[in-house]
Each structure stands twice: as C-alpha cells, then as structure tokens.
Design a protein around this motif. Structure first.
Motif, mmCIF file in Angstrom:
data_model
loop_
_atom_site.group_PDB
_atom_site.id
_atom_site.type_symbol
_atom_site.label_atom_id
_atom_site.label_comp_id
_atom_site.label_asym_id
_atom_site.label_seq_id
_atom_site.Cartn_x
_atom_site.Cartn_y
_atom_site.Cartn_z
ATOM 1 N N LEU A 42 0.850 -1.190 0.000
ATOM 2 C CA LEU A 42 0.000 0.000 0.000
ATOM 3 C C LEU A 42 0.888 1.243 0.000
ATOM 4 N N VAL A 43 0.857 1.974 -1.101
ATOM 5 C CA VAL A 43 1.684 3.182 -1.216
ATOM 6 C C VAL A 43 0.890 4.442 -0.860
ATOM 7 N N HIS A 44 -0.419 4.327 -0.868
ATOM 8 C CA HIS A 44 -1.299 5.386 -0.361
ATOM 9 C C HIS A 44 -2.432 4.673 0.353
ATOM 10 N N ALA A 45 -2.673 5.031 1.608
ATOM 11 C CA ALA A 45 -3.722 4.372 2.385
ATOM 12 C C ALA A 45 -4.236 5.364 3.416
ATOM 13 N N ALA A 46 -5.505 5.736 3.306
ATOM 14 C CA ALA A 46 -6.024 6.774 4.200
ATOM 15 C C ALA A 46 -7.521 6.650 4.369
#
Length: 204
Positions: free
Chosen positions: A167-171
C-alpha cells in the motif's frame, strides 16, 4: 441485478459523467496496458481511463448501466469493453491486468474479501490497484452510499483483504464527493493505492 437496472434505467447518469476525483489523482500510477474496472456502472471511470490510452474492461451486474457506458464511450470517441457479470462469479484471471480499479464498489464483507483476493492474484507484478469506498463513518452523513454497515469497509479491513500488495497510499478521510445526484456532499471515505511487488521483492 434488478435494483441497479432500475437505478440506471432513468436515462440519466446518476453518478455523473465525469470520473471519480481520487481516480483522476492516482490514475498515472497505473502502468500502460490493460485495466479492469469493477462495478463500472454507467461508464464514467472506464471511459476516462480509456481516454488516457488504457485498454479498459468494465464489469458490472447491470446490462442497463453498461449500455449507457458504451453510449458514453462512443460520445467520447474511445473504446470500452464491457462484461455483464456478478462479481461473486466473475473470474478476472491471473497476472493479466496492469491496473484494477474499484470505485465505490460496496460488497458484503465476506464477498469483498473473496473478490479482492482474486484481484490481488489478477494483477501483474508491478500492477496497481486503486480503490475508494465509503467507511462505516459514512452512516453519519446523508450524502450517498449504502446504509448497511456490512457493506462499508475500514482501512484495517482493506489492509487485510489486500494482503500481498504494497500500500503506497492508504487513508481514511472526509472529503466532499460530488458525483451526479446520488453522491453529493461531505463524506467519509477510505482510499487505497496498492502495488503488486515485482517477483523477488517482498510486500510490506
């Protein structure tokens, strides 16, 4: 499914004709090649990706929605493959997609886990999965999405479901979602951009 055929049968693009904002921001991460768009509906996201030069296949259970997707593709001068299928039964194959997109595709939790596991296998090494969905916190808003808690996912859920990807972007965040007439206003969403590690590397 009948409920979606009825929803899309109004003749209007109920989630709008323009792509999802998160998808637009992240689409450049997807390597050139084949992209699978889940719950494609009336085509706004698949048509956008096709316009960027991807070979896009949109899957949805509604033949009515996908007919409108094809109409939108013709209007925009792009090619879009569409498949009418239930995601519970759809086989995306193995290691054959450079990108997989899941935008507001809400499934019962047990089915979501099964479908996302198949999508992890379906990505090529280096392939990218982009996902945005409503979280349980969305129940406090009256701005769209399902009202059934089991159809909503947290980031912790998705980290587990997407085991095998990095996961390189997780929000989880709140943002304004304005998409057609059915997604309008402040919303609680989860966003994920994940990469399938190249062979020989290890997922974080």
């Amino acid at each position: 499914m009948q409920i979606w055929d009825e929803r899309y049968g109004s003749g209007t693009y109920v989630y709008g004709r323009e792509p999802n904002e998160f998808l637009v921001a992240m689409a450049g991460m997807i390597p050139r090649g084949r992209v699978l768009s889940l719950a494609e509906g009336q085509g706004r996201n698949g048509v956008y990706l096709a316009g960027l030069g991807y070979q896009v296949t949109g899957v949805d259970s509604s033949a009515v929605g996908l007919r409108m997707a094809q109409e939108l593709a013709v209007e925009r001068g792009v090619s879009l493959e569409t498949i009418v299928a239930d995601l519970a039964e759809y086989d995306p194959g193995e290691a054959c997609w450079e990108g997989i997109v899941s935008i507001f595709c809400h499934l019962p939790s047990s089915l979501r886990r099964s479908v996302l596991a198949k999508m992890v296998r379906a990505l090529v090494p280096g392939g990218v999965l982009l996902l945005e969905a409503y979280t349980p916190a969305q129940l406090q808003f009256d701005t769209g999405g399902p009202r059934d808690l089991d159809l909503l996912a947290t980031l912790a859920d998705l980290r587990e479901d997407l085991s095998g990807l990095t996961l390189v972007h997780a929000a989880e965040c709140e943002r304004s979602v304005v998409e057609g007439t059915l997604h309008r206003g402040r919303a609680a969403v989860v966003q994920v951009a994940a990469v399938k590690p190249d062979r020989g590397s290890i997922a974080a």
